[in-house]
Every structure is written in structure tokens, then in C-alpha cells.
Design an enzyme around this catalytic site. Sequence first.
Site, PDB file in Angstrom:
ATOM      1  N   SER A 251       0.851  -1.190   0.000  1.00 40.56           N
ATOM      2  CA  SER A 251       0.000   0.000   0.000  1.00 40.56           C
ATOM      3  C   SER A 251       0.886   1.240   0.000  1.00 40.56           C
ATOM      4  O   SER A 251       2.115   1.142   0.028  1.00 40.56           O
ATOM      5  CB  SER A 251      -0.888   0.008   1.237  1.00 40.56           C
ATOM      6  N   LYS A 252       0.229   2.382  -0.027  1.00 40.51           N
ATOM      7  CA  LYS A 252       0.967   3.652  -0.100  1.00 40.51           C
ATOM      8  C   LYS A 252       1.992   3.793   1.019  1.00 40.51           C
ATOM      9  O   LYS A 252       2.994   4.470   0.868  1.00 40.51           O
ATOM     10  CB  LYS A 252      -0.019   4.820  -0.042  1.00 40.51           C
TER      11      LYS A 252
END
Length: 475
Positions: A251-252
Site C-alpha cells: 500500500s501507499k
Amino acid sequence: MSVRLRFAPSPTGALHIGSVRTILYNYLFARQRGGTLVLRIEDTDRERLVTGAIDSIYDGLHWLGISWDEGPREGGPHVPYVQSERLPLYQRHAAELVAKGAAYYCFCSKERLAELRKQQEARHELTRYDRHCRNIPAAEAAERAKTESHTVRLKVPDEGTLAIDDLVHGRIEWQANTIEDQVLLKSDGFPTYHLAVVVDDRVMGITHIMRGEEWIASVPKHLLIYRAFGWEVPPMAHVPDVQGPDGKKLSKRHGSTAVSEFKEQGYLPEALVNFLALIGWSPGTEEEVFSMDDLIRVWRIEKVQRGGAKWDKDRLDYFNGVWIRRLPEDELVRRLRAFVPPQWDDDLLRKVVPLIRERMKTLAEAKDQIAFLFTETPEYPPSLAVPKQQSAGTTVEALSRAASALRDARPFDARSVESALRGVADGWSVREFTHAVRVAVTGRTIGPPLFESIELLGRERTLQRIERAQSALRG
Ligand code: GLU
């Protein structure tokens, strides 16, 4: 029988690199069997829609060289390919199940459901619908449905085992009694993901469902829907999620995840495809450099691993370097163009590319390394120029020796520049000496090979820069 596969992204944000890996596997599977690929946009979750997301899917996949045959902009025998434009189809199917007695209208209010949930939680029970409306006589329910807000729920059997033989995970089983009477159609007439995905996969003739393993939990719900319609369940493959270095889904938090970001950072689509294919799949040999065409030939679903699909940025950088060096020089120059100012001279770019390609990791990093060739007065940071054992004064002297040697070097090419400079290092180590010259000429401590760089810069400009460096050092 010809295979039909689909990618079914939800337009909820920028195209994620983890989704691309799943899409790539669908692509490889379909292409190696001469099958058909469908792009279907799953946008029934209206709250999560992000404008521009469909463009980002199109741009990202096109850039990576992933193509498909049917889709929202391509058309095809099953138009429209956007779920929000297919509502009547889902509504018809939900009605069919109600008519068969396999589903029912539920009139429970949001408040009642929230209250029910609260009570179940307080009793530490599984939170699930209590089938309050399941036994309303069909005729009465149909009458009420004409005027009252309602959903359509599936009548889930009390017992029985549900199972698939997943192409990646093998057999997976669930007990039907762990599934609640799930909603198929919401009160606004939109289907849930579960109904829409099953109906579409069926009516679009999808022969193999391949998607991320995060969807495994939904499979028993889908199996019940297939069963309710009396449809055969197509083979399924759930590919392992791409994980960050900490083992959590990528994820980010782990850094860039949008395809567009990798493009902007100067990664080649060839490198990303190669790298992504190998996350969670292995050819079973030492071989690791694969073009898209190679992958279509050698990729096998049987070799997709059940786990250990780890993101590894260093490995991506490694593949990017490999693919940068594989590009024909002209092509590399062409691609670099997008990363350097338009006024930079093409000829010079062509000449410097062979000097940097060996060590280049991304297209974007090239610009700073070679800017000194294209700008008249690169910065000169004196603090970088003076080697540890030396002073500003001795550096000025060393540069004087360099300048006079370069003034006499004939012809002015890398070889004579090298021997000229080596000849005047005097008490300095060659490393220190070339360091001081490099900073004077390029303004940086690292960059393309120095002697070749000086050749490209030319005598005149080199001497000017050395002089400028000397005055800066004199303060
Ligand atoms: N729409 C889902 C997603 O965005 C895909 C679900 C599926 O492939 O069944 O990931």
C-alpha cells in the site's frame, strides 16, 4: 474451447501496481491460449468512485503493453462493460431468484439492522442478518415490494459444504451455515458486488476467474449464488496479494503504488512487466529476464505460488537497469527525451547516452547526471571540490596543472585527456585529482566517466569551467 478472461477493476483510485500484477496474469493466461480478454468496470460501490480512475486504468495498461479485446471503449458482444450501466440485468436476475423462491424481499430498516448488530455484538455473537423477512408469504412480500423500500436477500441453506478447487490454492471449503442471507440487490436498485460479479461472469461467458486472493472470502457467497441460479462454477484462481517488505499488503505506506508514479520516476514498462510477473510466479529455472512475448510463452498458472509474493524495490531497480541496457540506443534516447528539457541538443544526448546507460537505474535520474553538458554554467560547490587532504589553495594549483595539460592535449579526445590529466597529478592521487577536476567541470561528485565527458564538453568550455572553479576557490 476458447478461453475468456476478464479484469474487473473498480474505479476507486489510481491504477495500483498490485492490481496490475493480477491483470498481467489474466493477460498472459488468455494470450497464451489464444483467448479473449474483457475489461469490465465494477463501479457499483458508488461511494468509492474516483473521477479519472478509468482513464488511469486505460493509460496505465496501455503504457505497460497490456491489451484487451472487449471493454467500455472497445465495445464487444456484451456492451455495456460498465456495471452501473447494466442495472436492469442484475435487477432481472434478482427478480428471477425471488420468483424461484431462492431469494426474498427484505424490508428491514437500516435502524433495525444496526440495532440487531449492536445486540449481537453485545452478546459476542457472529453479526448476521436474523432472517426476519425470510418467511413473509411470497404474495404479501411481492405486494409490499411495490411500495416499500426493500432489498433482495439470498436464502442461504442451513447446512452443506461449499468448495472450490482453486487453481493456485487447491481445495478450499466452507460451511454454508457461516454465511448470512446476503443482500443481492440494494434498496437503490444497485446490485452488491457479489451478485454483479457472478451474473456478469456468467453472461459474459467468462471461462476462468483469476483475481487477487483478497476475494477468496467472497467465494462461498458467490458459490451460493451460482447454485441458486443452477449455473456451473467456472474454474477459479486466486493469486497471492503483493506484499510490502513487512508482509502486509502493498500500500501507499510502502511507497509508490500507482502505475503512473513508476512511469514518472523513469521505470520502463518492460522492466515493470518483467518484475511484476516474477512476484509470486517463478519459471522454475534460473532465467529471470523475460519480455512480454517470452512471458506469454513460458508463464504457467501451475507455477503461481501460494504465497511469498513480496515487493522488492531493489529488484525492480535491477530489472530497470537490465531493460535500459537492452533498449537499442536510439530508443533509449527517444525515451529519455520525456525526462529532459526539450531544448537539450539531440546530437549531444545521443553521444552521452552510451556513457551513462551502463549504470543507469531510471530514466529520470539521467537528467541531473548529464545536465552539465547542456547548461552553460552548472553550479560549482567549492565545498565538494576540495579533497580531504587538500586545501582550497592546493586545489587551485592542481586545477592550474590540469588546465595547462588540457590546453595542449591533441587530439582533444578521451584518451589524450586521460593521459594529460594523469601526467600532472603530481603529489595527488589520481582519484583525488580527477575528483577535483570533475567537480570543477560538472559541478557534481558523480556522473558519467570523466575523460569522455570532457571530450564531449570540448576544450573551450572545460577550460572556462576550470577557471571559474579556481576563482570560486580563491573566494
Ligand atoms: N472489482 C474487484 C476489484 O476491484 C475485482 C473483483 C473480481 O475480480 O472478482 O478488485
